[in-house]
Each structure stands twice: as C-alpha cells, then as structure tokens.
Write a protein that holds these residues in place. Structure first.
Motif, PDB file in Angstrom:
ATOM      1  N   ASP A 114     -10.398  -7.760  -3.008  1.00 23.66           N
ATOM      2  CA  ASP A 114     -10.317  -7.921  -4.346  1.00 23.66           C
ATOM      3  C   ASP A 114      -8.988  -7.004  -4.600  1.00 23.66           C
ATOM      4  O   ASP A 114      -8.052  -6.773  -3.991  1.00 23.66           O
ATOM      5  N   ARG A 140      -9.447   0.154   4.915  1.00 23.34           N
ATOM      6  CA  ARG A 140      -9.539  -0.105   3.759  1.00 23.34           C
ATOM      7  C   ARG A 140      -8.525   0.751   2.975  1.00 23.34           C
ATOM      8  O   ARG A 140      -8.995   1.778   2.933  1.00 23.34           O
ATOM      9  N   LEU A 141      -7.564   0.410   2.261  1.00 26.21           N
ATOM     10  CA  LEU A 141      -6.612   1.246   1.585  1.00 26.21           C
ATOM     11  C   LEU A 141      -6.498   0.666   0.059  1.00 26.21           C
ATOM     12  O   LEU A 141      -6.567  -0.526  -0.251  1.00 26.21           O
ATOM     13  N   PRO A 142      -6.029   1.611  -0.894  1.00 26.70           N
ATOM     14  CA  PRO A 142      -5.946   1.269  -2.381  1.00 26.70           C
ATOM     15  C   PRO A 142      -4.849   0.349  -2.426  1.00 26.70           C
ATOM     16  O   PRO A 142      -3.777   0.669  -1.578  1.00 26.70           O
ATOM     17  N   ALA A 143      -4.644  -0.639  -2.948  1.00 32.58           N
ATOM     18  CA  ALA A 143      -3.617  -1.642  -3.247  1.00 32.58           C
ATOM     19  C   ALA A 143      -2.751  -0.976  -4.482  1.00 32.58           C
ATOM     20  O   ALA A 143      -3.141  -0.408  -5.275  1.00 32.58           O
ATOM     21  N   ARG A 188      -6.827  -9.351   1.169  1.00 36.60           N
ATOM     22  CA  ARG A 188      -7.120  -8.718  -0.207  1.00 36.60           C
ATOM     23  C   ARG A 188      -8.482  -9.187  -0.657  1.00 36.60           C
ATOM     24  O   ARG A 188      -8.722 -10.113  -1.169  1.00 36.60           O
ATOM     25  N   HIS A 202      -8.288  -4.254  -5.986  1.00 34.17           N
ATOM     26  CA  HIS A 202      -8.044  -3.195  -6.055  1.00 34.17           C
ATOM     27  C   HIS A 202      -7.685  -2.571  -4.483  1.00 34.17           C
ATOM     28  O   HIS A 202      -7.332  -1.451  -4.312  1.00 34.17           O
ATOM     29  N   TRP A 203      -7.968  -3.310  -3.565  1.00 38.34           N
ATOM     30  CA  TRP A 203      -8.073  -2.759  -1.997  1.00 38.34           C
ATOM     31  C   TRP A 203      -7.364  -3.887  -1.256  1.00 38.34           C
ATOM     32  O   TRP A 203      -7.061  -5.228  -1.464  1.00 38.34           O
ATOM     33  N   GLU A 258      -7.494  -4.500   3.194  1.00 38.78           N
ATOM     34  CA  GLU A 258      -8.080  -4.340   4.311  1.00 38.78           C
ATOM     35  C   GLU A 258      -7.114  -4.906   5.505  1.00 38.78           C
ATOM     36  O   GLU A 258      -6.343  -5.967   5.395  1.00 38.78           O
ATOM     37  N   GLU A 284      -8.874   8.438   5.613  1.00 44.14           N
ATOM     38  CA  GLU A 284      -9.513   8.933   4.480  1.00 44.14           C
ATOM     39  C   GLU A 284      -8.524   9.802   3.747  1.00 44.14           C
ATOM     40  O   GLU A 284      -8.413  10.014   2.463  1.00 44.14           O
ATOM     41  N   VAL A 324       0.878  -1.361  -0.010  1.00 41.66           N
ATOM     42  CA  VAL A 324       0.063  -0.249   0.007  1.00 41.66           C
ATOM     43  C   VAL A 324       1.014   1.299   0.021  1.00 41.66           C
ATOM     44  O   VAL A 324       2.140   1.215   0.740  1.00 41.66           O
ATOM     45  N   GLY A 349      -8.519   5.995   1.435  1.00 42.27           N
ATOM     46  CA  GLY A 349      -9.170   4.823   1.926  1.00 42.27           C
ATOM     47  C   GLY A 349     -10.608   5.023   2.968  1.00 42.27           C
ATOM     48  O   GLY A 349     -11.070   5.999   2.838  1.00 42.27           O
TER      49      GLY A 349
END
Length: 379
Positions: A296, A373-376, A294, A298-299, A301, A351, A260, A355
């Motif tokens: 998905d 939840r953070l963008p991968a 993971r 895109h994210w 957790e 945020e 991340v 995320g």
C-alpha cells in the motif's frame, strides 16, 4: 537523635487513616465551634431587631426573657445539630479512611511480595475511584511484566548454558586429548579449537546485539535508501556461500517501490541473517528468492522466500524466540554454526526502524517466506 527528628519519625509512624481521621475531626470541630460562636453572637441581635420592628408590646423584662429563651433554644438546637453532623461526618470519614487504609495496605503488601520475587501478587480493585483503580492496575501490570522478565531471564540463562555446552565440550575434549598425548596439535585440532572459540565469540556478540536492539541502544544512522539496492547488496554478499551450497539465489523484480529510511548496515545485517537462515534450511538444488513490493502507499515489504524445509504451524509462532529451533537435531549438523538468535536480532532491528518482521509457511516441505515491513518514505 534530636527532638525534631524524633518528632518527625513519630508523626510518620502514624497510619494514614489515623492522620486523615484526626485532620478531618479537627476541621469539623473548628467549623462547629466557629458556627456556634457566630450564631451565639449574631442571632440574638437579629431576633431583638425583629421584635422591635414588629412592635411587640411587652415590658422590658418580658422582652429580655423572650430573647433569652430564643437564644437558649437556638444555641441548644444548634449545638445538637452540629454535634450530630460532626458525628455523622466522622463516621463517614472513618469508613472511607478505613477503605483507603485497606487499599494502601494491599498495595504495600503486594509491592513487598513483588520485591521478594513473588510476581504472582496482585492488588484487588479497591473501588475508590479511577485514581486508586489506576494505581492498582499499574502495580498489577508491573508485577506481570516483572514476571515475564523473570521467566525470560531464566529461560535465556538455561538456553545460553545449553548453547555453550557443545563448543565448550569440543574445546575441553581436544585439550584433554592434547594433554594425554592422544592427539597432536595439528591443523584439524587447531581448526576444531578455533571453531569452538569462534562459536562462543559469535554467541556473546549476538547476545549483546539483541539486548541492545531490544533496549533501543543500538548505534543507528538511518538514511534514505532504495529497497532494491539493499537486496542487491545482500545478495552479492551471500552469493559465494549459495554457490558453494548449490542453492540458487535470485532477485525478483517487484515493480517500482518507494525508498525507505533505514540504516543500510543494520538492514544489511537483517537480510544477511535471513539469507543465512534460508540457506541452512534449503537443500542443494533449491532456491531462495528476494523481492521488494509495495502493498500500500504507507509500507514497503522485503521478502526472503525459500523452497526449503518449511515450518510447522506449531513452530511458526516461536521462530523469533531466542535459541528456538523447530528441529533441535539441526544444531548438531555440520555447517550449522548459527547462534540461535539471528532471527531474534533481525526482528529487533526491524522494529527499531518502525517496522515488523513476520514468517509464513504452508507447512513442512513447502518452504518459508520472511517478510520485512518498513515505512515508505513519502514523496
């Protein structure tokens, strides 16, 4: 006052509808005069040429009379038509200028009420097209947001005063006891005074931190980081406190997850807040689990799940609000030194990284799970 500035003020004092109506009247009048002049100059010559081409057999006096009659009829009918058109145009213009004036007046009155603190003021839909509709919607949205800000400000001030009351009362009580000679300046008294001042200091720092985070003014240095590394660092920092409280802290292997792009210090602050919150709400013998998954492509957790008190369905939507506590009595329990905005700071920080932070609980006694939840990072 100079004559020029007086003239400018006089002009600016005229209502918008009046200026629009006068401008439209001048345009219509100029157009009518131009059309009348052109018709009076051009039409008789054209008519005379047609008479000649037609070979109408009249004497010169008869032809002149016919041409004069045509010119008079043309100019009279044209003048009547122009006058009627101008009057109709002025009526339509007056109608629309009144509607524009009414709409602008409503906007100005609503803006004045909003400036006075009446955030319930709204501008009705003027029905003059998308531009005016957008203006009304913008003013109404502004009033609604200002109302929300004002309500939040009042609530924060009330909550802040409530949060400050206890440590201030503790400090004041011990100082009075020292002045009256009831207590000595011994180690317990100093500890109580230091505890009160530290709590006030932490409260001030947390208020500043959450304000900067929500306004996007935090100093952040994002780098590519492994989620598992973040969890291990947070667990190592909190391990001593968990051992003292006899709460088991574990890191669960969640499989391979991508990196991340975060500020490790800020995300460590988020995890520290969540772990501190979990520890305060988990009794001895309980456990807290850390996990990275993971969901998905895109994210990513990060989960902090405890087996503690849990949260009721009514309280769950409010856990990220400033100073909110589902059980106010917990504030008075020994060791509960939180400022009341740790979760608010955590959500703002997450945020700021693009995320989100959410809380889940099956109810009282069922534990709580906080999910970051953070963008991968691709690749």
């Amino acid at each position: 006052m100079s004559g020029q500035s007086w003239l400018v003020r006089r002009r600016s004092a005229a209502p918008l509808s009046t200026r629009l109506l006068v401008a439209q009247a001048l345009v219509l009048f100029a157009g009518a005069v131009t059309a009348w002049v052109v018709a009076s100059v051009v039409a008789p010559g054209i008519f005379h040429d047609h008479l000649v081409q037609a070979g109408v057999g009249h004497s010169g006096s008869e032809a002149a009379h016919v041409e004069e009659a045509f010119g008079s009829a043309l100019l009279i009918s044209f003048a009547v038509a122009l006058l009627t058109s101008v009057l109709m145009a002025l009526l339509v213009t007056g109608y629309f200028t009144r509607r524009v004036q009414r709409s602008t007046t409503q906007v100005s009155h609503a803006a004045a009420r909003i400036a006075e603190g009446q955030f319930g003021a709204r501008v009705p839909n003027p029905g003059l097209g998308p531009e005016f509709d957008q203006l009304a919607d913008t003013v109404n949205e502004l009033a609604e947001r200002l109302g929300d800000v004002e309500r939040t400000r009042r609530r924060i001030l009330a909550d802040l005063a409530h949060e400050m009351r206890n440590p201030l009362a503790t400090i004041e009580t011990h100082l009075e006891a020292l002045e009256d000679g009831v207590r000595d300046l011994d180690e317990p008294t100093l500890a109580a005074l230091h505890g009160g001042t530290q709590r006030l200091h932490r409260l001030a720092e947390d208020i500043s931190a959450v304000s900067r985070a929500e306004e996007g003014q935090l100093d952040s240095r994002p780098v590519r980081t492994s989620p598992h590394l973040l969890l291990r660092a947070a667990a190592a920092a909190a391990q001593d406190a968990y051992d003292t409280a006899q709460v088991r802290l574990t890191i669960e292997a969640g499989g391979t997850v991508p990196d991340v792009h975060v500020d490790p210090e800020r995300m460590g602050q988020v995890l520290a807040n969540l772990l501190d919150n979990a520890l305060r709400h988990t009794p001895p013998g309980g456990s807290v689990r850390l996990c990275a998954t993971r969901p998905d492509q895109h994210w990513v957790e990060l989960e902090v799940a405890d087996t503690g008190e849990g949260i009721t369905a009514e309280a769950l939507p409010h856990v990220f609000e400033r100073f909110y506590r589902a059980d106010p009595a917990r504030l008075r329990q020994p060791g509960n030194s939180g400022s009341g905005i740790g979760l608010t700071i955590s959500r703002a920080l997450v945020e700021a990284h693009g995320g989100g932070l959410s809380a889940h609980s099956a109810g009282p006694g069922q534990g709580t799970t906080f999910r970051i939840r953070l963008p991968a990072v691709a690749g």
